[in-house]
Design an enzyme around this catalytic site. Structure first.
Site, short mmCIF file in Angstrom:
data_model
loop_
_atom_site.label_atom_id
_atom_site.label_comp_id
_atom_site.label_asym_id
_atom_site.label_seq_id
_atom_site.Cartn_x
_atom_site.Cartn_y
_atom_site.Cartn_z
N TYR A 98 -28.85 -47.00 -1.49
CA TYR A 98 -28.53 -46.41 -2.79
C TYR A 98 -28.35 -44.90 -2.72
CZ TYR A 98 -30.11 -50.79 -5.05
OH TYR A 98 -30.25 -52.10 -5.47
N GLU B 224 -27.27 -54.49 -1.18
CA GLU B 224 -27.50 -53.89 -2.51
C GLU B 224 -26.93 -52.48 -2.51
OE1 GLU B 224 -31.49 -53.84 -4.09
OE2 GLU B 224 -31.89 -55.89 -3.42
N ASN C 20 -29.72 -52.59 2.17
CA ASN C 20 -29.78 -52.10 0.79
C ASN C 20 -29.78 -50.57 0.84
OD1 ASN C 20 -30.20 -54.79 0.28
ND2 ASN C 20 -32.23 -54.55 -0.62
N GLU D 120 -36.45 -56.12 1.50
CA GLU D 120 -37.14 -54.84 1.50
C GLU D 120 -38.64 -54.92 1.78
OE1 GLU D 120 -34.11 -52.55 -1.58
OE2 GLU D 120 -36.19 -52.84 -2.18
N HIS E 107 -38.19 -62.33 -2.57
CA HIS E 107 -37.89 -61.03 -3.19
C HIS E 107 -39.12 -60.59 -4.00
CE1 HIS E 107 -34.38 -58.32 -4.49
NE2 HIS E 107 -35.49 -57.74 -4.91
#
Length: 494
Positions: A330, A395, A328, A187, A142
């Protein structure tokens, strides 16, 4: 024709039945929360831990962080991981997605020296989770590369494939008897940008084509780790392994053909860049990406494309290296045709300008806008593009300036989860898990401590870093216990 009163009764009855079918989570669905080692652990040089590229950057250039802070101590999970476990248990989460700090277990980056304290720390964390019936979900990388490996070139150097194999094999050997969920990288589209910029994202080396070159190596390293697990460990450990990719959903800015095309290109340049080589039937980079980078390279007077080629051997080696799709997600963006960025960069090659709808609510983070409808859209896009692959949302969360009364975060969760349920129950996508970012407030990269995304507030003024539940923690707990989203977040005809 039915009388109006009868019609109203029938319509209300139908909507009630519809809501009962579509607002509940499927059997076996998993809820979890996530953190990253650098953002929560602290203990940056404790007990043999080596320096990583974020340590190096923030200590060298504190001015690149919004509040000139660093993560030397941050949420202090290195010393208070038991409190994180207690928070996870209190909410009722089924798993905890955390990352291992490569330089905590291998300070030199390779297995020439294994730091036993680091090995013990993660053993204690894993065992503590399992004691409370919480499954560990481990991210191997990460963003926190050991500085020792950056000193030999980092992710643009093909030798990183071998270093990552060493690291992965150590993790599988040491923790694989208890860890059944693995993510190789988090990511890559974010951290590889550090090879194409001179500020704010380590290693800040700004090489020509640096992000393309680094991504090429990362995809190979991912595949190597997958095959090591598949060949040497799967039969005895019975775990699953994949990668966590991030993407906004790219809406066309208008309904024009050009903008519809722009949105397609943007999805492929952002998510497809990494997903297509791994998850598609054909493998390799997306065709539109190869075509546009080649054309851009020719326009620059170059004799070959700036996007590296895999060749058939690597295409076949990388293709299919997944057991699920880690997403992930958002927020969303609006796409329109038109080159953006500097000539010779990914953004210029893409030929698309990205923006937002001014009606979308803003968060405390400049990149995060409230657009829950994109959740359903992106899940449908992935399912269609990659043969209805099983998806774990690895996420999802909302940024504010802090405080226990985080009411809008609860609104965000309700609406994003409602859109996810529509993708599952109406559209029949295989979504098997959902992960909140984050269980606790932490150090948010270049934003430092200026924004918060945790379900639990952390007192950064006290070295003990006490954790206090916010309203959103209670909300997530009630969602998990009730196994549903309230009907008010669904409308007939969705």
């Amino acid at each position: 024709m039915w009388p109006l009163g009868v019609c109203m009764v029938v319509c209300l009855f139908s909507q009630s039945i519809w809501a009962a079918d579509y607002n509940t989570f499927p059997d076996g669905f998993l809820f979890g929360a996530a953190t990253a080692a650098y953002q929560v652990e602290g203990g940056w040089n404790a007990n043999g831990k080596g320096e990583n590229i974020w340590d190096h950057m923030v200590h060298t250039h504190p001015e690149w962080i919004e509040d000139n802070s660093n993560a030397d101590d941050t949420s202090n999970s290195y010393y208070h991981y038991d409190e994180d476990i207690a928070a996870l248990k209190e909410v009722g989460f089924h798993f905890y997605r955390f990352s291992i700090a490569w330089s905590r277990v291998l300070p030199k980056g390779d297995t020439s020296y294994i730091n036993q304290d680091g090995i013990d720390y993660y053993n204690n964390l894993i065992n503590g989770l399992l004691a409370d019936n919480i499954q560990p979900m481990v991210t191997m990388y990460h963003w926190d590369l050991p500085q020792a490996l950056q000193n030999v070139g980092g992710w643009v150097n093909d030798t990183m494939i071998d270093y990552f194999e060493q690291y992965a094999r150590l993790l599988f050997t040491t923790y694989g008897d208890r860890v059944k969920w693995w993510m190789t990288f988090n990511e890559p589209g974010v951290f590889t940008y550090g090879y194409a910029t001179s500020t704010s994202t380590p290693p800040t080396v700004n090489l020509p084509n640096g992000d393309y070159l680094a991504s090429h190596v990362v995809l190979k390293a991912h595949a190597r780790a997958y095959h090591v697990y598949d060949d040497e460990f799967r039969s005895t450990q019975n775990g699953k392994i994949s990668i966590a990719l991030n993407s906004n959903y790219m809406y066309p800015k208008t309904d024009s053909d050009d903008d519809v095309y722009a949105a397609t290109v943007a999805m492929q340049f952002n998510l497809g860049w990494y997903a297509h080589p791994i998850f598609s039937t054909d493998g390799d980079y997306p065709a539109v990406m190869k075509e546009r980078v080649a054309a851009s390279s020719t326009a620059q007077g170059l004799t070959s494309s700036r996007l590296p080629e895999f060749g058939d051997t690597w295409v076949n080696y990388i293709k299919g290296t997944h057991d699920f799709f880690g997403l992930n997600h958002y927020t969303s963006s609006l796409a329109s045709l038109g080159a953006d960025g500097t000539v010779g960069t990914k953004y210029y090659d893409m030929g698309v300008t990205l923006g937002i709808d001014p009606t979308w609510q803003t968060s405390a983070a400049s990149w995060l806008y409230y657009c829950p409808w994109g959740m359903r859209k992106i899940l449908n896009w992935i399912s269609k593009e990659y043969n209805n692959v099983s998806i774990i949302i690895t996420e999802n969360g909302w940024a504010d300036e802090g405080g226990l009364q985080d009411d809008f975060r609860t609104t965000y969760f309700y609406n994003y989860l409602a859109e996810m349920l529509k993708a599952i129950n109406i559209d029949k996508n295989s979504v098997i898990g959902y992960t909140v970012w984050s269980i606790i407030d932490n150090w948010e990269w270049t934003l430092g401590y200026t924004v918060k995304l945790g379900l639990y507030q952390v007192d950064f003024s006290d070295l003990n870093r006490g954790r206090t539940a916010k309203i959103s923690a209670s909300t997530m707990s009630s969602i998990i216990k009730g196994w549903s989203i309230p009907e008010e977040y669904f409308t007939a005809g969705d």
